[in-house]
Structure formats: C-alpha cells, structure tokens
Design a protein around this motif. Sequence first.
Motif, PDB file in Angstrom:
ATOM      1  N   LYS A   1       1.190  -1.005   0.187  1.00  0.00           N
ATOM      2  CA  LYS A   1      -0.144   0.205   0.316  1.00  0.00           C
ATOM      3  C   LYS A   1       1.265   1.067  -0.448  1.00  0.00           C
ATOM      4  O   LYS A   1       1.863   1.336   0.909  1.00  0.00           O
ATOM      5  CB  LYS A   1      -1.122   0.344   1.247  1.00  0.00           C
ATOM      6  N   SER A   2       0.664   2.654  -0.444  1.00  0.00           N
ATOM      7  CA  SER A   2       1.468   3.442  -0.924  1.00  0.00           C
ATOM      8  C   SER A   2       0.444   4.387   0.206  1.00  0.00           C
ATOM      9  O   SER A   2      -0.362   4.107   0.733  1.00  0.00           O
ATOM     10  CB  SER A   2       1.294   3.846  -1.750  1.00  0.00           C
TER      11      SER A   2
ATOM     12  N   GLN B   1      -1.161   6.942  -0.873  1.00  0.00           N
ATOM     13  CA  GLN B   1      -1.995   8.038  -1.683  1.00  0.00           C
ATOM     14  C   GLN B   1      -3.091   8.090  -0.186  1.00  0.00           C
ATOM     15  O   GLN B   1      -3.826   7.316  -0.811  1.00  0.00           O
ATOM     16  CB  GLN B   1      -1.024   7.597  -2.392  1.00  0.00           C
ATOM     17  N   TYR B   2      -3.362   9.285  -0.891  1.00  0.00           N
ATOM     18  CA  TYR B   2      -5.562   8.599  -0.583  1.00  0.00           C
ATOM     19  C   TYR B   2      -5.791   8.327  -1.723  1.00  0.00           C
ATOM     20  O   TYR B   2      -5.172   9.192  -2.611  1.00  0.00           O
ATOM     21  CB  TYR B   2      -6.087  10.572   0.138  1.00  0.00           C
ATOM     22  N   VAL B   3      -6.643   7.312  -1.708  1.00  0.00           N
ATOM     23  CA  VAL B   3      -7.579   6.810  -2.379  1.00  0.00           C
ATOM     24  C   VAL B   3      -8.237   7.645  -2.681  1.00  0.00           C
ATOM     25  O   VAL B   3      -9.527   7.699  -2.357  1.00  0.00           O
ATOM     26  CB  VAL B   3      -8.250   5.121  -2.027  1.00  0.00           C
TER      27      VAL B   3
ATOM     28  N   HIS C   1     -12.740   0.276  -5.209  1.00  0.00           N
ATOM     29  CA  HIS C   1     -11.677   0.234  -3.943  1.00  0.00           C
ATOM     30  C   HIS C   1     -11.495  -1.698  -3.441  1.00  0.00           C
ATOM     31  O   HIS C   1     -10.135  -1.968  -2.598  1.00  0.00           O
ATOM     32  CB  HIS C   1     -12.676   0.329  -2.918  1.00  0.00           C
TER      33      HIS C   1
ATOM     34  N   VAL D   1      -8.319  -3.042  -5.646  1.00  0.00           N
ATOM     35  CA  VAL D   1      -7.107  -2.703  -5.709  1.00  0.00           C
ATOM     36  C   VAL D   1      -6.673  -3.562  -4.066  1.00  0.00           C
ATOM     37  O   VAL D   1      -5.743  -4.019  -4.058  1.00  0.00           O
ATOM     38  CB  VAL D   1      -6.892  -1.336  -4.763  1.00  0.00           C
ATOM     39  N   SER D   2      -7.577  -3.305  -2.898  1.00  0.00           N
ATOM     40  CA  SER D   2      -7.569  -3.974  -1.713  1.00  0.00           C
ATOM     41  C   SER D   2      -7.075  -5.491  -1.951  1.00  0.00           C
ATOM     42  O   SER D   2      -5.904  -6.206  -1.239  1.00  0.00           O
ATOM     43  CB  SER D   2      -8.655  -3.877  -0.749  1.00  0.00           C
TER      44      SER D   2
ATOM     45  N   GLN E   1      -3.403  -6.174  -3.290  1.00  0.00           N
ATOM     46  CA  GLN E   1      -2.473  -5.936  -2.067  1.00  0.00           C
ATOM     47  C   GLN E   1      -2.354  -7.633  -1.463  1.00  0.00           C
ATOM     48  O   GLN E   1      -1.523  -7.614  -1.225  1.00  0.00           O
ATOM     49  CB  GLN E   1      -2.804  -4.717  -1.799  1.00  0.00           C
TER      50      GLN E   1
ATOM     51  N   ARG F   1      -6.094   4.775 -11.583  1.00  0.00           N
ATOM     52  CA  ARG F   1      -5.347   5.296 -11.164  1.00  0.00           C
ATOM     53  C   ARG F   1      -4.451   3.834 -10.303  1.00  0.00           C
ATOM     54  O   ARG F   1      -4.434   4.400  -9.005  1.00  0.00           O
ATOM     55  CB  ARG F   1      -6.359   6.247 -10.143  1.00  0.00           C
TER      56      ARG F   1
ATOM     57  N   TYR G   1      -1.252   4.432  -8.261  1.00  0.00           N
ATOM     58  CA  TYR G   1      -0.526   5.274  -7.737  1.00  0.00           C
ATOM     59  C   TYR G   1      -0.985   5.076  -6.053  1.00  0.00           C
ATOM     60  O   TYR G   1      -0.169   5.447  -5.240  1.00  0.00           O
ATOM     61  CB  TYR G   1      -2.066   6.793  -7.397  1.00  0.00           C
ATOM     62  N   TYR G   2      -1.683   3.498  -5.584  1.00  0.00           N
ATOM     63  CA  TYR G   2      -1.881   3.051  -4.625  1.00  0.00           C
ATOM     64  C   TYR G   2      -0.394   2.171  -4.227  1.00  0.00           C
ATOM     65  O   TYR G   2      -1.793   1.643  -3.647  1.00  0.00           O
ATOM     66  CB  TYR G   2      -3.595   2.633  -4.909  1.00  0.00           C
TER      67      TYR G   2
END
Length: 338
Positions: free
Chosen positions: A13-14, A16-18, A27, A30-31, A34, A58, A61-62
Amino acid sequence: MDNNMTYTAKDFKSDQYVRWCPGCGDHAIVSTLQKAMAELGVAPHMTAVISGIGCSSRLPYYMNTYGFHTIHGRAAAIATGVKVANPELTVWQISGDGDGLAIGGNHFIHAVRRNVDLNILLLNNKIYGLTKGQYSPTSDRGAITKSSPYGTVEDPFIPAELVFGARGNFFARSIDVDLATTKEVLVEAAKHKGTSVVEVLQNCVIFNDKIHNYIADREFRAERTIHLKQGEKMLFGQNNNKGLILDGFDLKAVTIGENGITLDDILIHDATTPDNFLHQRLAMMNGKELPMAVGVIRSTKSPVYDREVETQIASVRSEKKVNNLRELLLKGETWEVK
C-alpha cells in the motif's frame, strides 16, 4: 519469489489517498490485489504496475511498487516493454473496458497473441467512467448513456471471446464484491507463465450502478454463477445441487436427482487442456440461460514471448561478438561514397 521474506498487504500500500468514488468497485479490487501480492511473496521492488487512462488506471498510485500511469490504450505496449527489458519483474497491467478494448484493443489482442508474461486486470464496468458516462466497447446493446441517449445500436465485445480469438492461454473472471474468488484468480494469474487475463466485473456507482447485480447480488449469485475449480465437478446453486453437462456440442444446466441425473453425469473442470472447445463455451455463459463462470476458466502452457526474446538475444550475442556501436555498424557489408 523471495522465500526469506514474508509480506503483508500493508507492504504493497502506498501513502496516497485513494481517490475513487465511495462505493466504486475499484476499492475492493485494489485491496484484494495487495493481499494477493502479499500471498505471492514477490518483493515490492520486483513488481511493476502499469496502467493506461481511466478511473481504474489510477491504481498504480495506490501501490508501493514500481508503477507507471501511461497514456490512453497503451498500457499493454508499455507493459510489454517493461517485461522484455527486465523479465525478472512481475508486471501487472491495469485497464478498464474502454482503455483496454477500445483505443487499446489492438495492443490487448497482440499482447495475448504474443504470450508476454503479463498479468492483465481488465476491470469491466461496461461504461466510460472518467469521461462521465459514455458507452464503452462492452456496453450492452440498447444501453442508454451520455453518448447513446436513445440506446446503443451495437453489439458489445465479450472479453473472453477476444482472449480466445487471440489464442490466449489464461483467462479467469471474478466479481468485485466476491473478494475471495478475486484473490484466488489473481494469485493463479501471477503464477501462470505467459499472458494472463483476469476480467473483474466491477460496479460504477455513478454512471452504471448495479449493472452486474443480476449475478453479483447475494440473492442471485449462487444460482446465476458457477465457481469453476480445477479437477472439481461443475456444480452450482444455493444447495450445490445443480451442474453442467454436455448436450451434443452445447452445455446444459441440470438438477441432480431429476430425470435420472446423478453426480457422475456432471462435467469435471479441466482448465489445463490445450483444447479450448469447452473453455470457450464456459467463458461465454452469461448468467441468464446458463450461469456465468467465475474462477480460472483456462490455464495452459505455451512459449513465453519475453523469455524467447531473451534466449534469442543471448544466442545471437554468443555467435556474433560485437563490443561497441562502431563495430556493429561496420560488421556488415559497407561501401564508401566519394
């Protein structure tokens, strides 16, 4: 894989705000990605996440990995370059149905055809979200959108059909709300050598809300989807008492105990057979006449593009010693102009 290290989802996880809309299926995706990366055990610095343009794009970024937010439709081309330049990297490509199958459609099919060792996540919400709700290559005929106010007059692409048409070796499908199956297929995709395509049916809460609800909703999911698992019977239903059989060249849904049907009659899933006859039919089921297939539908072996290129380069270098650019330019036939 680094057998000496144990990773958690947090390692990927980066900070950055998702920035996706509340309720967006991205959402969950991406979770889950990871978590899948943590299970695979490939170090973040040995992982690259490449995307094109769109809401789903995007995603790099995350991720606490190498990443590249590229240009519209070119994710597959750039991901191919990354993998060929450094075959040791694990490369994930993130594309939406618009980015991947419209402007990026040509790159998509050729990455599949070449069998580059990429893990392609195709997030399919059947709409252009970032540009505010135009119909996409996967929008259903008749879909009313910002760019088709009276309904589309086109038939959509079916991603699985494109993959099989391009001689794909790995295809899997999941639904954004089914986190366990999504993680399962992402892990299997990463283990596969060659191009793996995972279609995730994803909800756009703003412009195409509930588009997949006819199969995604818990009320219907057990009856309208079938979770395929290697070597297991093709069973589905609330009580797992329904299954698939072959009726001539067609698949047919049956109920065990009716019309003399027993468990022995139900087909066993084999994703590894080179013959894609049954894989195609399974992938084309749409959750209406027959349950939609989720899980790994096809996973077969074929020469891998980036490794073949690496081997070819090593072979040529061993036979043709060239130390610098001047030697290369003068090595072949030359002539002098006076």
